[in-house]
Write a protein that holds these residues in place. Structure first.
Motif, PDB file in Angstrom:
ATOM      1  N   ARG A   1       4.500   7.017   8.225  1.00  0.00           N
ATOM      2  CA  ARG A   1       4.979   6.405   9.468  1.00  0.00           C
ATOM      3  C   ARG A   1       3.834   6.242  10.479  1.00  0.00           C
ATOM      4  O   ARG A   1       3.727   5.205  11.133  1.00  0.00           O
ATOM      5  CB  ARG A   1       6.121   7.238  10.069  1.00  0.00           C
ATOM      6  CG  ARG A   1       7.379   7.262   9.226  1.00  0.00           C
ATOM      7  CD  ARG A   1       8.599   7.737  10.001  1.00  0.00           C
ATOM      8  NE  ARG A   1       8.441   9.058  10.597  1.00  0.00           N
ATOM      9  CZ  ARG A   1       8.681  10.211   9.964  1.00  0.00           C
ATOM     10  NH1 ARG A   1       9.073  10.196   8.692  1.00  0.00           N
ATOM     11  NH2 ARG A   1       8.540  11.371  10.582  1.00  0.00           N
ATOM     12  N   SER A   2       2.996   7.250  10.594  1.00  0.00           N
ATOM     13  CA  SER A   2       1.864   7.136  11.513  1.00  0.00           C
ATOM     14  C   SER A   2       0.849   6.110  11.010  1.00  0.00           C
ATOM     15  O   SER A   2       0.254   5.373  11.805  1.00  0.00           O
ATOM     16  CB  SER A   2       1.174   8.496  11.691  1.00  0.00           C
ATOM     17  OG  SER A   2       1.980   9.374  12.440  1.00  0.00           O
TER      18      SER A   2
ATOM     19  N   THR B   1       3.878   9.048   0.498  1.00  0.00           N
ATOM     20  CA  THR B   1       4.490   7.919   1.184  1.00  0.00           C
ATOM     21  C   THR B   1       5.960   8.159   1.483  1.00  0.00           C
ATOM     22  O   THR B   1       6.422   7.918   2.599  1.00  0.00           O
ATOM     23  CB  THR B   1       4.345   6.624   0.359  1.00  0.00           C
ATOM     24  OG1 THR B   1       2.977   6.431   0.019  1.00  0.00           O
ATOM     25  CG2 THR B   1       4.851   5.420   1.134  1.00  0.00           C
ATOM     26  N   ALA B   2       6.696   8.614   0.496  1.00  0.00           N
ATOM     27  CA  ALA B   2       8.154   8.698   0.618  1.00  0.00           C
ATOM     28  C   ALA B   2       8.609  10.053   1.157  1.00  0.00           C
ATOM     29  O   ALA B   2       7.958  11.076   0.962  1.00  0.00           O
ATOM     30  CB  ALA B   2       8.804   8.447  -0.737  1.00  0.00           C
TER      31      ALA B   2
ATOM     32  N   ALA C   1      15.233   8.906   7.782  1.00  0.00           N
ATOM     33  CA  ALA C   1      16.043   7.679   7.712  1.00  0.00           C
ATOM     34  C   ALA C   1      15.234   6.478   7.256  1.00  0.00           C
ATOM     35  O   ALA C   1      15.774   5.548   6.641  1.00  0.00           O
ATOM     36  CB  ALA C   1      16.663   7.398   9.083  1.00  0.00           C
ATOM     37  N   SER C   2      13.954   6.496   7.546  1.00  0.00           N
ATOM     38  CA  SER C   2      13.101   5.376   7.149  1.00  0.00           C
ATOM     39  C   SER C   2      12.738   5.418   5.677  1.00  0.00           C
ATOM     40  O   SER C   2      12.285   4.411   5.109  1.00  0.00           O
ATOM     41  CB  SER C   2      11.813   5.387   7.970  1.00  0.00           C
ATOM     42  OG  SER C   2      11.005   6.508   7.624  1.00  0.00           O
ATOM     43  N   GLY C   3      12.922   6.585   5.057  1.00  0.00           N
ATOM     44  CA  GLY C   3      12.476   6.770   3.682  1.00  0.00           C
ATOM     45  C   GLY C   3      11.003   7.076   3.575  1.00  0.00           C
ATOM     46  O   GLY C   3      10.476   7.218   2.473  1.00  0.00           O
ATOM     47  N   LEU C   4      10.314   7.185   4.723  1.00  0.00           N
ATOM     48  CA  LEU C   4       8.872   7.381   4.748  1.00  0.00           C
ATOM     49  C   LEU C   4       8.515   8.769   5.256  1.00  0.00           C
ATOM     50  O   LEU C   4       9.206   9.337   6.108  1.00  0.00           O
ATOM     51  CB  LEU C   4       8.203   6.342   5.655  1.00  0.00           C
ATOM     52  CG  LEU C   4       8.343   4.873   5.283  1.00  0.00           C
ATOM     53  CD1 LEU C   4       7.731   4.001   6.367  1.00  0.00           C
ATOM     54  CD2 LEU C   4       7.692   4.588   3.925  1.00  0.00           C
TER      55      LEU C   4
ATOM     56  N   LEU D   1       0.841  -1.200   0.000  1.00  0.00           N
ATOM     57  CA  LEU D   1       0.000   0.000   0.000  1.00  0.00           C
ATOM     58  C   LEU D   1       0.873   1.246   0.000  1.00  0.00           C
ATOM     59  O   LEU D   1       1.849   1.334   0.745  1.00  0.00           O
ATOM     60  CB  LEU D   1      -0.925  -0.007   1.224  1.00  0.00           C
ATOM     61  CG  LEU D   1      -1.920   1.130   1.354  1.00  0.00           C
ATOM     62  CD1 LEU D   1      -3.225   0.639   1.991  1.00  0.00           C
ATOM     63  CD2 LEU D   1      -1.357   2.281   2.190  1.00  0.00           C
ATOM     64  N   SER D   2       0.516   2.188  -0.840  1.00  0.00           N
ATOM     65  CA  SER D   2       1.161   3.501  -0.840  1.00  0.00           C
ATOM     66  C   SER D   2       0.076   4.564  -0.800  1.00  0.00           C
ATOM     67  O   SER D   2      -1.071   4.330  -1.181  1.00  0.00           O
ATOM     68  CB  SER D   2       2.054   3.672  -2.075  1.00  0.00           C
ATOM     69  OG  SER D   2       1.307   3.523  -3.264  1.00  0.00           O
ATOM     70  N   LEU D   3       0.439   5.742  -0.317  1.00  0.00           N
ATOM     71  CA  LEU D   3      -0.501   6.831  -0.107  1.00  0.00           C
ATOM     72  C   LEU D   3      -0.232   7.967  -1.082  1.00  0.00           C
ATOM     73  O   LEU D   3       0.924   8.261  -1.401  1.00  0.00           O
ATOM     74  CB  LEU D   3      -0.400   7.345   1.328  1.00  0.00           C
ATOM     75  CG  LEU D   3      -0.739   6.334   2.432  1.00  0.00           C
ATOM     76  CD1 LEU D   3      -0.334   6.888   3.793  1.00  0.00           C
ATOM     77  CD2 LEU D   3      -2.224   5.984   2.408  1.00  0.00           C
ATOM     78  N   GLN D   4      -1.326   8.600  -1.551  1.00  0.00           N
ATOM     79  CA  GLN D   4      -1.223   9.757  -2.423  1.00  0.00           C
ATOM     80  C   GLN D   4      -2.144  10.860  -1.908  1.00  0.00           C
ATOM     81  O   GLN D   4      -3.077  10.603  -1.139  1.00  0.00           O
ATOM     82  CB  GLN D   4      -1.628   9.396  -3.870  1.00  0.00           C
ATOM     83  CG  GLN D   4      -0.771   8.351  -4.539  1.00  0.00           C
ATOM     84  CD  GLN D   4      -1.222   6.936  -4.200  1.00  0.00           C
ATOM     85  OE1 GLN D   4      -2.414   6.665  -4.123  1.00  0.00           O
ATOM     86  NE2 GLN D   4      -0.257   6.031  -4.000  1.00  0.00           N
TER      87      GLN D   4
END
Length: 441
Positions: free
Chosen positions: A270-271, A256-257, A262-265, A244-247
């Motif tokens: 993250r939440s 998403t990115a 550091a997480s790339g998110l 799943l990715s968010l837009q």
């Protein structure tokens, strides 16, 4: 399409399969002759509400909410979902949403439950893209002999089953399902198909159509396909990974990115992921709703058994494949006994709860959680996933956010039918028990 009957006539299609889904994730419905399609599109075709209070073995549960006197729901086909079935002559297929006699959507409809979750996500300013990775076995017959003994990801595994692959690869695009790839998996006779990302409702429908196509094509080739989570203790389990990715709902910009973290998110992602981790026990009930599911979720088995996340780490429940364009959330515990409408709805509601509460996912796990000692798991606050369906259903029953999101009717009746299934399972006597205890002590 504006006129489903005209669309069918132009393609010389004489049959329409109108399908809804029950709480077990089965497609159910009936065949409608072409001449009757306009009336069904307008008014629907009726089914008993009581159908939703039957077990996977078609046994009515005790004390059903929906008995013989509970009336009907009307399955109204969604013309936008209509596809031609390439493996059934002169036949089309359409998903239905279930309605009441007054025209309102029935609150017990799984498809409507996902549509409601997508609407709530949009109210939060977000849209989602979802892709499923189902695994399945091909058997030479119903007797359970795997179709081949080739190794994982080997070209030999493709070569031996290329007729199946060709037919599936041809059928899915004709049904509007984009197949990214198919490969030989770890188990003997086991394969994995990757479906391209789509919007949540359409992604769930793509999965239903892929299951239907896999089983039908296998049957036409004299084979038998099974999506069972754990067919044999010595064979690899079959899972269902959800990506799943968010837009941004207004302009489709990626949400998403974040290359600066550091997480790339992004903070939003993250939440959202933290919501998955917080509700993981209850989500397992939706994604792994059968007693057989928990024979797959074993530590150190490549199927997740612990509630944690990681970057590129396949031992975690939630995996972030990588940075940049690979930054997405992968929930790895599910299997194909799920109803993907309900599973995706649960994932969205859990993610929204994480966002609304500003939850943080904690630090990523970089080692194999399945091989960590109990003391180390406790020190790092890594919880186990439910070890059986009883525990998962208890967590689901107590989860207020999922109950509110899915609605009290689905929350209650899903538990009702799945616990009836579990109760029937618990009193069975199997071959292992007979071998171990027949002459004991």
């Amino acid at each position: 399409m504006d006129d489903l009957a005209t669309w069918m006539s132009e393609r010389a299609l004489r049959h329409l399969w109108v399908a809804y889904t029950d709480y077990h994730g089965r497609l159910a419905g009936r065949d409608i002759p072409l001449a009757r399609v306009p009336g069904v599109v307008e008014r629907g075709t009726n089914f008993a509400k009581a159908n939703f209070n039957f077990s996977i073995r078609d046994e009515q549960v005790s004390h059903p909410r929906f008995g013989a006197d509970s009336g009907d729901v009307l399955a109204i086909p969604d013309s936008v979902s209509a596809v031609q079935l390439p493996f059934q002559a002169e036949s089309a297929f359409a998903f239905a949403t279930l309605h009441l006699e007054d025209g309102s959507v029935w609150e017990g409809c799984p498809r409507a439950a996902l549509q409601c979750a997508v609407s709530a996500l949009a109210e939060a300013g977000l849209a989602a893209s979802v892709a499923f990775e189902p695994e399945f076995y091909l058997f030479a017959s119903d007797a359970g002999l795997p179709i081949n003994q080739t190794g994982m990801y080997t070209i030999a595994g493709l070569d031996e089953q290329m007729e199946f692959v060709r037919r599936l690869s041809a059928a899915l695009p004709e049904m509007g399902v984009e197949l990214e790839q198919i490969g030989k998996e770890y188990g003997q006779g086991q394969y994995e198909a990757n479906i391209a990302p789509d919007r949540p409702v359409e992604a769930a429908e793509d999965l239903f159509l892929l299951r239907l196509a896999v089983r039908s094509i296998a049957r036409q080739l004299g084979q038998h396909a099974s999506f069972m989570p754990k067919f044999d203790p010595a064979m690899a389990g079959s899972g269902l990974h959800v990506h799943l990715s968010l837009q941004d709902v207004s302009n489709n910009a990626d949400r998403t990115a974040d290359a600066d973290d550091a997480s790339g998110l992004s903070a939003t992602a993250r939440s959202f992921m933290a919501g998955w981790l917080n509700h993981a026990e209850a989500l397992t009930a939706l994604g792994c709703p059968t007693p057989n599911s928990y024979k797959r979720l074993q530590p150190g088995s490549w199927a997740p058994a612990h509630i944690c996340w990681g970057i590129g780490n396949r031992a975690t429940l939630v995996r972030v494949p990588g940075p940049g364009k690979r930054a997405r959330l992968e929930f790895r515990a599910g299997d194909n006994t799920t109803n993907p409408f309900l599973f995706l709805a649960g994932l969205i509601w859990a993610g929204l709860d994480g966002m609304q509460r500003g939850l943080a996912p904690g630090e990523p796990v970089t080692d194999d959680a399945g091989h960590l000692e109990t003391e180390e798991l406790a020190t790092r606050h890594i919880r186990f996933l439910p070890r059986d369906a009883h525990a998962a259903f208890e967590a689901f029953e107590a989860d207020h956010a999922l109950k509110t999101g899915l609605g009290a009717l689905i929350h209650t009746e899903f538990l009702h039918v799945k616990r009836a299934e579990l109760a029937a399972y618990d009193v069975q006597v199997n071959d292992w028990e007979r071998a171990a205890y027949f002459d004991a002590p």
